[in-house]
Design a protein around this motif. Structure first.
Motif, PDB file in Angstrom:
ATOM      1  N   GLY A 131       0.789  -1.227   0.000  1.00  0.00           N
ATOM      2  CA  GLY A 131       0.000   0.000   0.000  1.00  0.00           C
ATOM      3  C   GLY A 131       0.818   1.273   0.000  1.00  0.00           C
ATOM      4  N   VAL A 132       1.950   1.271  -0.690  1.00  0.00           N
ATOM      5  CA  VAL A 132       2.806   2.462  -0.715  1.00  0.00           C
ATOM      6  C   VAL A 132       2.073   3.613  -1.399  1.00  0.00           C
ATOM      7  CG1 VAL A 132       4.985   3.431  -1.534  1.00  0.00           C
ATOM      8  CG2 VAL A 132       4.893   1.050  -0.721  1.00  0.00           C
ATOM      9  N   GLN A 133       2.047   4.765  -0.727  1.00  0.00           N
ATOM     10  CA  GLN A 133       1.363   5.953  -1.218  1.00  0.00           C
ATOM     11  C   GLN A 133       2.314   7.145  -1.188  1.00  0.00           C
ATOM     12  OE1 GLN A 133      -2.331   6.687   0.842  1.00  0.00           O
ATOM     13  NE2 GLN A 133      -2.846   4.509   0.961  1.00  0.00           N
ATOM     14  N   PRO A 134       1.976   8.223  -1.900  1.00  0.00           N
ATOM     15  CA  PRO A 134       2.807   9.426  -1.857  1.00  0.00           C
ATOM     16  C   PRO A 134       3.025   9.909  -0.423  1.00  0.00           C
ATOM     17  CG  PRO A 134       1.219   9.609  -3.632  1.00  0.00           C
ATOM     18  CD  PRO A 134       0.858   8.367  -2.870  1.00  0.00           C
ATOM     19  N   GLY A 135       4.275  10.228  -0.108  1.00  0.00           N
ATOM     20  CA  GLY A 135       4.618  10.715   1.220  1.00  0.00           C
ATOM     21  C   GLY A 135       4.998   9.649   2.216  1.00  0.00           C
ATOM     22  N   ASP A 136       4.864   8.368   1.856  1.00  0.00           N
ATOM     23  CA  ASP A 136       5.154   7.277   2.792  1.00  0.00           C
ATOM     24  C   ASP A 136       6.643   7.109   3.038  1.00  0.00           C
ATOM     25  OD1 ASP A 136       2.544   6.623   3.270  1.00  0.00           O
ATOM     26  OD2 ASP A 136       2.531   4.798   2.058  1.00  0.00           O
ATOM     27  N   GLN A 137       6.927   6.472   4.165  1.00  0.00           N
ATOM     28  CA  GLN A 137       8.276   5.982   4.471  1.00  0.00           C
ATOM     29  C   GLN A 137       8.223   4.458   4.358  1.00  0.00           C
ATOM     30  OE1 GLN A 137      10.273   8.590   7.745  1.00  0.00           O
ATOM     31  NE2 GLN A 137       8.131   8.403   8.345  1.00  0.00           N
ATOM     32  N   THR A 138       9.024   3.916   3.464  1.00  0.00           N
ATOM     33  CA  THR A 138       8.933   2.499   3.116  1.00  0.00           C
ATOM     34  C   THR A 138      10.258   1.810   3.388  1.00  0.00           C
ATOM     35  OG1 THR A 138       7.322   3.000   1.378  1.00  0.00           O
ATOM     36  CG2 THR A 138       8.458   0.882   1.230  1.00  0.00           C
ATOM     37  N   VAL A 139      10.202   0.636   4.006  1.00  0.00           N
ATOM     38  CA  VAL A 139      11.404  -0.151   4.244  1.00  0.00           C
ATOM     39  C   VAL A 139      11.351  -1.415   3.399  1.00  0.00           C
ATOM     40  CG1 VAL A 139      10.389  -1.313   6.267  1.00  0.00           C
ATOM     41  CG2 VAL A 139      12.875  -1.270   5.968  1.00  0.00           C
ATOM     42  N   ILE A 140      12.479  -1.779   2.813  1.00  0.00           N
ATOM     43  CA  ILE A 140      12.568  -2.950   1.952  1.00  0.00           C
ATOM     44  C   ILE A 140      13.697  -3.836   2.444  1.00  0.00           C
ATOM     45  CG2 ILE A 140      13.080  -3.756  -0.390  1.00  0.00           C
ATOM     46  CD1 ILE A 140      11.788  -1.042  -1.298  1.00  0.00           C
ATOM     47  N   TYR A 141      13.372  -5.063   2.766  1.00  0.00           N
ATOM     48  CA  TYR A 141      14.387  -6.027   3.181  1.00  0.00           C
ATOM     49  C   TYR A 141      14.823  -6.842   1.967  1.00  0.00           C
ATOM     50  CZ  TYR A 141      14.101  -5.120   8.183  1.00  0.00           C
ATOM     51  OH  TYR A 141      14.188  -4.528   9.412  1.00  0.00           O
TER      52      TYR A 141
END
Length: 347
Positions: A131-141
């Motif tokens: 659910g990544v949206q504009p302004g998000d902080q996303t972590v990827i392993y």
């Protein structure tokens, strides 16, 4: 599969990054023509079953011959009898539905377009499930090919901060080259590093791009490693997209739980935080159009680097088996009329 950790049958060949020129079509193929350059999703789908009609081509009910299962793929364990694309020729069932025809620059840009067969849509699908949206902080392993595509996809979807965790310097440099914050989990506590980047709240969402062979920096394999770290790294009510491969049985695992395809998952904390998770392989046909769009700066970029490969050793009988399969198109087909819908692709 390369290491014998699945029940992939001897004599069948791998490969589902499929792109090439059409050299032969069946009588049921109308749109695709000989000479067309096409890229083919790694999922094999019929286009007319209940799941395909819902755009869930990753879980086609027709292409999978085992009635208790769903989903089929080229050169993949437990997903039908289909040969993969690491061959001179590839046969494509339901050719009109499965082939994405490419433009006039296809031959010159093969290394870009081939990413639409699996890697780019899979990375994008991870961010969609998260659910990544504009302004998000996303972590990827994970910063392998899928993880890098997830990082790029997160930026395309407007994430303002993308954190990528891995321990290989070349991968981390590539992550930085697309604007991500690279975190070396062999040097810092990865969960704490994410919390420090997010004012202690955790990322809005996260992507698991490693799978069941996740391991500590010392090499100790721990299948639940990335999943549990994501639960700890993602905020309350956050979402997780899991595209790293997990399997129902893993006889080669180091502990009894993992051998049964089970994980010691931090479900209590997952439940307490009200998180959501999406899992599974990407429905490539659904995701391809979004993945093929340029990024928000108006241009697409290739972020994978090429490594020299040794020439494969010929295996006795490989081409002979392929030719025999070609002569008997309809033999053993999972559905009536399947052979007439075949397209032959030269890779």
């Amino acid at each position: 599969m390369y290491e014998g950790r699945t029940d992939f049958e001897p004599g069948r060949w791998f490969g589902h990054e499929n792109l090439g020129q059409v050299v032969e079509i069946g009588t049921g193929v109308d749109k695709v023509q000989v000479g067309d350059w096409v890229v083919v999703p790694f999922n094999i789908s019929c286009g007319h079953c209940k799941n395909c009609e819902r755009q869930l081509t990753n879980y086609c009910l027709t292409a999978q011959p085992e009635p208790k299962m769903a989903g089929a793929a080229y050169g993949f364990a437990d997903m039908g009898p289909y040969g993969g694309g690491q061959a001179e020729l590839l046969r494509v069932p339901w050719g009109d539905f499965n082939c994405l025809r490419l433009g006039e620059d296809a031959e010159q840009r093969q290394t870009d377009y081939v990413m639409l067969a699996d890697i780019f849509p899979t990375g994008y699908h991870a961010t969609e499930m998260a659910g990544v949206q504009p302004g998000d902080q996303t972590v990827i392993y994970g910063a392998g090919p899928v993880g890098l595509m997830a990082a790029l996809s997160a930026t395309i979807r407007g994430a303002r901060k993308v954190m990528v965790l891995d321990r290989h310097p070349d991968r981390l440099r590539l992550a930085e080259s697309i604007g991500a914050i690279a975190i070396d989990d062999s040097k810092v506590d990865p969960v704490q590093a994410v919390l420090d980047e997010t004012m202690g709240l955790g990322a809005d969402n996260g992507c698991e791009c490693v799978g069941y062979q996740a391991h500590e920096p010392d090499g100790h394999e721990q299948p639940n490693l990335t999943m549990n770290r994501l639960v700890a790294s993602v905020r309350f009510t956050g979402k997780i997209g899991n595209v790293g491969v997990f399997v129902p049985q893993d006889p080669g695992a180091g502990d009894e739980l993992a051998k049964q395809g089970k994980l010691a998952f931090d479900y209590g904390m997952f439940w307490f935080k009200g998180q959501h998770i999406g899992t599974g392989q990407a429905p490539v046909k659904k995701v391809q159009p979004a993945a093929a769009r340029p990024d928000r700066r108006g241009q697409g970029r290739t972020v994978l680097h090429r490594q020299p490969r040794a020439a494969p050793r010929p295996r006795a009988g490989g081409l002979r088996a392929l030719r025999q399969a070609r002569r008997g198109l309809d033999e053993g087909c999972p559905a009536p009329g399947w052979g007439g819908c075949l397209t032959w692709l030269e890779s």
